[in-house]
Design an enzyme around this catalytic site. Sequence first.
Site, PDB file in Angstrom:
ATOM      1  CB  CYS A   2      -0.951   0.088   1.244  1.00  0.00           C
ATOM      2  SG  CYS A   2      -2.062  -1.378   1.208  1.00  0.00           S
ATOM      3  NE  ARG A  27       4.626   1.816  -0.023  1.00  0.00           N
ATOM      4  CZ  ARG A  27       5.442   1.556   0.741  1.00  0.00           C
ATOM      5  NH1 ARG A  27       6.864   1.709   0.250  1.00  0.00           N
ATOM      6  NH2 ARG A  27       5.350   0.923   2.089  1.00  0.00           N
ATOM      7  CD1 TRP A  74      -0.272  -6.281  -3.074  1.00  0.00           C
ATOM      8  CD2 TRP A  74      -0.473  -6.971  -1.199  1.00  0.00           C
ATOM      9  NE1 TRP A  74      -0.080  -7.649  -3.081  1.00  0.00           N
ATOM     10  CE2 TRP A  74      -0.030  -7.926  -1.688  1.00  0.00           C
ATOM     11  CE3 TRP A  74      -0.663  -6.864   0.476  1.00  0.00           C
ATOM     12  CZ2 TRP A  74      -0.297  -9.258  -0.791  1.00  0.00           C
ATOM     13  CZ3 TRP A  74      -0.416  -8.182   0.903  1.00  0.00           C
ATOM     14  CH2 TRP A  74      -0.225  -9.274   0.233  1.00  0.00           C
ATOM     15  CG  ASN A  98       1.605   0.999   4.257  1.00  0.00           C
ATOM     16  OD1 ASN A  98       1.252  -0.465   3.979  1.00  0.00           O
ATOM     17  ND2 ASN A  98       2.578   1.356   4.477  1.00  0.00           N
ATOM     18  N   GLY A  99      -0.734  -0.791   6.270  1.00  0.00           N
ATOM     19  CA  GLY A  99      -0.374  -1.666   7.476  1.00  0.00           C
ATOM     20  C   GLY A  99      -1.343  -2.626   7.908  1.00  0.00           C
ATOM     21  CD  GLU A 478      16.493 -13.759  -6.867  1.00  0.00           C
ATOM     22  OE1 GLU A 478      16.048 -12.483  -7.595  1.00  0.00           O
ATOM     23  OE2 GLU A 478      15.947 -13.997  -5.958  1.00  0.00           O
ATOM     24  CE  LYS A 482      14.386 -10.937  -9.473  1.00  0.00           C
ATOM     25  NZ  LYS A 482      13.702 -11.281  -8.346  1.00  0.00           N
ATOM     26  CD  GLU A 485       9.495 -11.902  -8.316  1.00  0.00           C
ATOM     27  OE1 GLU A 485       8.799 -11.868  -7.235  1.00  0.00           O
ATOM     28  OE2 GLU A 485      10.587 -11.660  -8.668  1.00  0.00           O
ATOM     29  CG  HIS A 501      17.743 -38.110  -2.515  1.00  0.00           C
ATOM     30  ND1 HIS A 501      18.161 -39.549  -2.098  1.00  0.00           N
ATOM     31  CD2 HIS A 501      18.730 -37.477  -2.755  1.00  0.00           C
ATOM     32  CE1 HIS A 501      19.292 -39.557  -1.988  1.00  0.00           C
ATOM     33  NE2 HIS A 501      19.747 -38.410  -2.437  1.00  0.00           N
ATOM     34  CE  LYS A 600      11.153  -3.022  -5.505  1.00  0.00           C
ATOM     35  NZ  LYS A 600      11.710  -3.974  -6.418  1.00  0.00           N
TER      36      LYS A 600
END
Length: 605
Positions: A2, A27, A74, A98-99, A478, A482, A485, A501, A600
Site C-alpha cells: 500500500c 506498492r 494491496w 498502510n499496515g 532466485e 524471478k 513471479e 531423492h 514491492k
Amino acid sequence: MCGIVGYIGKSEATGMLIEGLKSLEYRGYDSGGVAVSDNGRLQVVKAKGEIKNLRSKLRGNEPAGHLGIGHTRWATHGAANEINAHPHCSPHFAVVHNGIIENYKEIKESLAMNSITFESETDTEVIPKLLELNYEGDVLDALKKTIKLLQGSYALGIICTDEPETLYCAKKASPLIIGLGQGENFIASDINALSAHTSEAVYLDDGETAKITAHEITVYDRAFSRVEKEIKKINAAAEKTGKAGFRHYMLKEIYEQTAAVQKTLLSITKDGEVCFENFPYSDSDIKQLERVYIIGCGSAYNVSLIAKYNFEKIAGIAAFAQYAGEFRYEDTPLNGRCLVIAVSQSGETADTLAALKKAKGAGTKTISIVNVSESSISKMSSYNIQTLAGAEISVATTKAFSCQLAALNMLCLYIALRRGGCTEVFSEIAVNMSLMLPKKYEQIFQLENQIKELAYEIKNMDSCFFLGRNTDYAAALEGALKLKEISYINCVGYPASELKHGTISLIEKGTVCIGLVSSEDILNKTVSNLAEVAARGAEVIVFAPRSMAQSLARFGKVISYPDSIPLLNVQLEIIELQLLAYHVANEKGLPIDKPRNLAKSVTVE
C-alpha cells in the site's frame, strides 16, 4: 504494501495526489482513491484496479481543494474492489492506512454494540469510526485516544472536515515521511512520491504523530508532547525514475546494475581494501564470533543463502541463512557471540524488522544491508551498509539484489581477514575483481538476443526446474523466483544433489531443466545430475562460465557468461537469469512491472 500520500498547500490537491500515487503504485495496485477537502467539504473518489482507472474516473470531475489524502492498495482484509478501497470515512474524518490493525475485529464488534455500522470488509475502517467516536472538537485528542486502542502496524494520513487547512499523520511499524516544501507540505510512504517536489524531509519514528499545515509542521511523541525533528536532505531528489526508453522498468533496472553495483562497491572499498567507516565491532569482537545468521525474505533470503556459503568457505565461520519470518519464531540460540545480518531492499520488511528486534533483544551483534538509509531496519541495527541501487520501481527486484550481494561479499572479506580466513592478497584480488563486474555485465548484455531466443522457445512450458549445487542452488532459487513471479510459470529451484531423492519422478519428456554450474568444484557432480534428467527426456539448458562451455556442450543449449573468480561467478549468472525471466514474461505479454498479487515493499506480516 500500500502507498499513501497527502498534500496541503497552494496547488490543487487532486493532481498532486494522483502524481504521488502513480509513483507509489508498485506498492500496490488493487485499487486506489483520494479524499479532497474543499473548505471542509469532503469529496471522495475511488476506483478498482490501477491508478489509471482512478485517473480516468476523475477526468473532467476533479475535486477542488488544496488539502487531500490518497491511497493505492494491496489488499489484505477484504477483496480488491471499490468498496474496500481507501480512503475510509466517517462524518468528520477521512483516513488512508498502510499496515494491519491486528485487533480490528474486537474493535469492530465493540463499535457495532454502539450501533456504528460498516460498509467495507477492511481493518482500516475502524480507524475513522473510532476517531468519530472519540471526537469532541479536538482532533489531536481524538487521535491520542484512538491510536492507544490500535494494535498492529500503521502509517496514517488523516483529514478532518472541521480543520480544512490541516493534514494529520501517524506512524507505527510502517514507513511514513513528511516532505517539506515552500508554502506546501506532503506526506508519503516513501521518497519516490516526494522527490519531484522537495529536497527536504522529516522521517517520523514509531509512535509519533504530526500536525501539518501549508507553512508549519508539529511532531508529537507517544505521550503527545512536542518533539523537535531533524530535517534531512532527500538523496533521491535528482534521481530520474522514468523508463528512459526501455519498455519496462525491470529491463531498465537490469541494465542499471552496471552503475548501481559499481557505486555500491566504490562506497565501501578503497585502494583494493574493504572500508567500513565507523564500524562498531573491533577485530577482537569479530574473532570471537561463533555464528553468523543472515536473514531476509524472498530475494533477500536467496542472496543471504549465497552469502552463507561464502562466509563458511572464506571467513571460516558457521553461517546460517534463514527466512526472517521463520527466524523470529524459532528458538535459535542467540548471544553476544552471534552476528545477525538483516537484508532488505526497503528497510521496512515487516518480518525482517521483527526478526531483527528479536536478535537485538538477545544481545546479538547486528548489521543491516538496505537500500534506504533512514529506514526502520537501518536505524534499528547497530551498523548499516547502505546499498546504492537507487529507486527500484519494478516489483521483481534486480539491481537491489546484485547490490546486496556485492555488499555481503565485501562484508565477508572484511570479516575473513580479521579472522584469518583469507590472506590480504586474496582479499585485494577479490575486491579488484568485484570492481570489474560492471564491465562483465556489459558483455552479458551483448548476449541478450541469445537469451531472448531461448525465452521464445520455452515460453509455453508448464513448469521448470532450476538445478544447482552450493551457491548455484541459491542462484537456482532466485532464478526460479524471478521467472515464477512475472511469468506465472510453476518454477522450482532445487539442489541438483537432491533430485534423485524424489523430485526426479516429475521429470518427463519435454520438461525444462535449467542447470547452473559456476564452479569447477561442482562441475562433474552437477553434470551427472543433469545427465540423469536428460536421460528421462528433459530439455536441459545450462548456464556456465565461458571456460566451462566446452565441457557442457553435450547438453546442446549452453548460455555462457564471462569468467571471474569462483566467488563472483554467481553474480554474473544471476544477470542472465534475470534477463531470461524478463524475456519469457515479455513474450507472454504479461504485466512485468506489476505482476498479479504482488507488491514491492512487504510492510505487513
